[in-house]
Design an enzyme around this catalytic site. Sequence first.
Site, short mmCIF file in Angstrom:
data_model
loop_
_atom_site.label_atom_id
_atom_site.label_comp_id
_atom_site.label_asym_id
_atom_site.label_seq_id
_atom_site.Cartn_x
_atom_site.Cartn_y
_atom_site.Cartn_z
N ASP A 1 34.16 36.30 41.16
CA ASP A 1 33.76 37.05 42.49
C ASP A 1 32.84 36.11 43.61
O ASP A 1 31.71 35.68 42.66
CB ASP A 1 33.91 38.44 43.00
CG ASP A 1 33.88 38.72 43.97
OD1 ASP A 1 35.43 39.56 44.22
OD2 ASP A 1 34.07 38.32 45.33
N ASP B 1 48.03 46.75 46.73
CA ASP B 1 48.71 47.29 47.44
C ASP B 1 49.66 46.54 48.33
O ASP B 1 49.95 47.53 49.29
CB ASP B 1 47.23 48.24 48.76
CG ASP B 1 46.98 47.16 49.13
OD1 ASP B 1 46.50 45.57 48.61
OD2 ASP B 1 46.84 47.28 50.11
N GLU C 1 38.84 38.47 35.26
CA GLU C 1 39.47 39.93 36.83
C GLU C 1 38.87 38.94 37.42
O GLU C 1 37.84 38.81 38.02
CB GLU C 1 38.84 40.78 36.10
CG GLU C 1 39.16 41.77 37.92
CD GLU C 1 38.43 43.48 37.60
OE1 GLU C 1 38.61 43.42 39.35
OE2 GLU C 1 37.19 43.47 37.54
N ASP D 1 42.60 39.77 49.00
CA ASP D 1 43.21 39.61 49.97
C ASP D 1 44.73 38.72 50.36
O ASP D 1 44.87 37.86 48.79
CB ASP D 1 42.39 39.17 51.01
CG ASP D 1 40.49 39.70 50.00
OD1 ASP D 1 40.23 39.91 50.79
OD2 ASP D 1 39.83 38.94 49.89
C1 LIG Z 1 39.74 42.78 48.72
S1 LIG Z 1 39.02 42.49 47.92
C2 LIG Z 1 39.25 43.60 46.01
C3 LIG Z 1 38.53 43.52 45.40
C4 LIG Z 1 38.77 44.38 43.68
N1 LIG Z 1 39.58 43.74 43.09
C5 LIG Z 1 38.60 46.52 44.21
O1 LIG Z 1 40.19 45.93 43.99
O2 LIG Z 1 37.94 46.93 44.39
C6 LIG Z 1 39.06 41.26 46.98
C7 LIG Z 1 37.52 40.03 47.09
O3 LIG Z 1 38.06 39.48 46.55
C8 LIG Z 1 37.45 38.55 46.63
N2 LIG Z 1 38.11 36.72 46.60
C9 LIG Z 1 38.50 36.52 48.27
N3 LIG Z 1 39.04 35.49 47.80
C10 LIG Z 1 38.27 34.80 46.75
C11 LIG Z 1 38.24 33.33 46.05
N4 LIG Z 1 38.63 32.42 46.63
N5 LIG Z 1 37.19 33.23 45.32
C12 LIG Z 1 36.24 34.11 44.95
N6 LIG Z 1 36.60 35.04 45.22
C13 LIG Z 1 37.34 35.83 45.72
C14 LIG Z 1 36.90 38.38 47.40
O4 LIG Z 1 35.29 38.28 47.84
C15 LIG Z 1 36.24 39.99 47.31
O5 LIG Z 1 35.56 40.91 46.76
#
Ligand SMILES: C[S@@+](CC[C@H](N)C(=O)[O-])C[C@H]1O[C@@H](n2cnc3c(N)ncnc32)[C@H](O)[C@@H]1O
Length: 231
Positions: A85, A168, A60, A134
């Site tokens: 993450d 989303d 994931e 993101d």
């Molecule tokens: C909007 S949050 C979504 C978290 C989870 N999947 C949820 O739906 O609740 C996006 C996550 O992506 C991680 N993230 C973004 N770019 C990343 C990268 N290049 N490497 C590792 N993690 C990343 C951020 O730390 C964050 O926890």
Amino acid sequence: MSRRNKLLKFAEILAFPNVFEVLGEYSPNPSLSGERGKPVEMKGNWNTNYFKNNNPITLELACGKGDYTIGLARMYPDRNFIGVDIKGNRIWRGAKTALEEKLDNVAFLRTRIEQIDHFFAKDEVSEIWITFPDPFLNKESRRLTALPFLKLYQKFLKMEGIVHLKTDSAELYEYTVEASLPNQDIFEMIYQNADIYKDKLILKELELKTFYEKKHLANGKKITYVQCKLR
Ligand SMILES: C[S@@+](CC[C@H](N)C(=O)[O-])C[C@H]1O[C@@H](n2cnc3c(N)ncnc32)[C@H](O)[C@@H]1O
């Protein structure tokens, strides 16, 4: 979350046996540490050294608190799941739940996804879920379904391995669907839906809802889903 709370979680996570952390976040040769900072070599060894079985591995990506990692692990005890993450305080939640529930088919990897090929060998992974990443609307190169990322996943995903994107973001959804058209040699679209809950769900896995998904649903947003196959 307060700074003190974050620091407590960072300290606690170091002692978790199910969390692996990158050493050298921006180094060209990053390595991993396991429980209590012990250096470990996991590339090609996840099943032998950690899961102690030969079950298929699902990742994931952008797992946050690891809601899919945990939900899928409960659903499929005979498969292995690794949440990835960069944020340790978010991973802490999923890792703690896995320990409390004795889910021994779960691990978490704290790393930048850009470096992920350092930690998985060819064909080591069977499937990838990307959950509410993101969308990086102003920076295509950071989108987790941009072509360079898909090519990175190809290095360790089994031939014809499935990549699921749940988001989303209508923009990220459309971007991913459109990118597949001229790149059929790399990925083949299997299913796409711009509003999954208006139809009968095609997978029971889609019933799982992440922390961010719940927020988006509360704000009336539509949830989209893309399933593709990497060649
Ligand atoms: C909007 S949050 C979504 C978290 C989870 N999947 C949820 O739906 O609740 C996006 C996550 O992506 C991680 N993230 C973004 N770019 C990343 C990268 N290049 N490497 C590792 N993690 C990343 C951020 O730390 C964050 O926890």
